[in-house]
Design an enzyme around this catalytic site. Sequence first.
Site, short mmCIF file in Angstrom:
data_model
loop_
_atom_site.label_atom_id
_atom_site.label_comp_id
_atom_site.label_asym_id
_atom_site.label_seq_id
_atom_site.Cartn_x
_atom_site.Cartn_y
_atom_site.Cartn_z
N GLY A 24 11.58 28.61 -23.40
CA GLY A 24 10.76 27.71 -22.59
C GLY A 24 9.48 27.23 -23.22
N GLU B 47 3.38 31.25 -23.20
CA GLU B 47 4.48 31.28 -22.22
C GLU B 47 4.61 29.93 -21.54
OE1 GLU B 47 6.88 32.83 -21.09
OE2 GLU B 47 6.64 35.00 -21.13
N ASP B 48 5.83 29.59 -21.11
CA ASP B 48 6.00 28.37 -20.32
C ASP B 48 5.49 28.57 -18.90
OD1 ASP B 48 8.04 30.17 -19.74
OD2 ASP B 48 9.63 28.66 -19.65
N ASP C 196 5.33 34.05 -13.70
CA ASP C 196 5.75 34.09 -12.29
C ASP C 196 5.37 35.48 -11.75
OD1 ASP C 196 7.12 33.35 -9.96
OD2 ASP C 196 9.06 33.94 -10.72
N LYS D 14 1.95 30.99 -11.46
CA LYS D 14 2.13 31.05 -10.00
C LYS D 14 1.35 32.25 -9.48
CE LYS D 14 6.94 29.40 -10.08
NZ LYS D 14 8.34 29.78 -9.82
N PHE E 133 10.12 26.69 -7.22
CA PHE E 133 10.87 26.63 -8.48
C PHE E 133 10.69 25.25 -9.11
CE2 PHE E 133 14.63 26.25 -11.18
CZ PHE E 133 14.50 27.42 -11.90
N VAL E 134 10.31 25.23 -10.38
CA VAL E 134 10.02 23.95 -11.05
C VAL E 134 10.79 23.84 -12.37
CG1 VAL E 134 7.71 23.68 -10.05
CG2 VAL E 134 7.98 24.96 -12.17
N ASP F 139 13.56 25.19 -17.39
CA ASP F 139 14.93 24.78 -17.07
C ASP F 139 15.45 25.38 -15.78
OD1 ASP F 139 15.13 27.48 -18.10
OD2 ASP F 139 17.29 27.15 -18.18
N ARG G 145 14.86 20.98 -19.36
CA ARG G 145 13.75 21.28 -20.29
C ARG G 145 13.14 20.01 -20.88
NH1 ARG G 145 13.89 26.82 -21.20
NH2 ARG G 145 15.94 27.78 -21.35
P1 IMP Z 1 8.28 36.46 -14.74
O1 IMP Z 1 8.70 36.65 -13.30
O2 IMP Z 1 6.81 36.17 -14.84
O3 IMP Z 1 8.71 37.62 -15.58
O4 IMP Z 1 9.02 35.17 -15.26
C1 IMP Z 1 10.25 35.30 -15.89
C2 IMP Z 1 10.84 34.03 -16.36
O5 IMP Z 1 11.42 33.39 -15.24
C3 IMP Z 1 9.94 32.95 -16.97
O6 IMP Z 1 9.66 33.15 -18.34
C4 IMP Z 1 10.84 31.74 -16.79
O7 IMP Z 1 11.80 31.68 -17.82
C5 IMP Z 1 11.52 32.04 -15.48
N1 IMP Z 1 10.90 31.31 -14.36
C6 IMP Z 1 10.04 31.79 -13.44
N2 IMP Z 1 9.70 30.82 -12.57
C7 IMP Z 1 10.36 29.69 -12.98
C8 IMP Z 1 10.42 28.34 -12.49
O8 IMP Z 1 9.78 27.94 -11.49
N3 IMP Z 1 11.21 27.48 -13.20
C9 IMP Z 1 11.91 27.84 -14.30
N4 IMP Z 1 11.89 29.10 -14.78
C10 IMP Z 1 11.12 30.01 -14.12
#
Ligand code: IMP
Length: 178
Positions: free
Chosen positions: A48, A102-103, A106, A134, A155-156, A162, A168
Amino acid sequence: MSRVKLHDLEFEPFIPEAEVNAAVDRLAGELRVKYDGKRPLFIGVLNGAFFFAAELMKRLDIECEITFVKVASYLGTSSTGRVTDLIGLNERIEGRHVVVLEDIVDTGNTVKHILDALADHHPASVSIATLLFKPDAYKQDIPIEHVAVRIPNAFVVGSGLDHDGLGRNLPGILRIIQ
Ligand code: IMP
């Protein structure tokens, strides 16, 4: 930009490309002030972060390096618990100022695992820079120091993010239609 269907889900325009660009401009300024003269090592988390990393790098006129990793997470033995491998990390980290790109952050679980894995390499410092954050979903207590755009818990896709491999390449950020 209009509505887009990716697999089974529909998305609508949320943050225009110009706004994303302005946020990355501001973040690059922040990082320039903090890291000028420290020759930071940026580590982009694939897949990402490719978009964010490229946009950020072309705005950062300081001496720096960039590399990319893939994160593989698996269950180790009962004593090691969950193990996170940073695949493709060949650079020497010891004593370096590291910025993880990071992209999106979450829940923060991914970032936590990456920081734990990096700590084994004894960097001088580590910070996180993310295109999107977020805050309402975040469950860790690690500070996310450098955020381009804060978004609500939806969710975006777009700008590197993606839905099951698609989206992407879309400019700006699109949000799921509930
Ligand atoms: P984490 O919950 O911070 O560990 O996020 C894990 C991964 O979930 C991120 O690196 C993204 O690849 C994916 N992710 C979380 N939220 C989104 C979203 O809104 N769109 C797309 N991918 C997401």
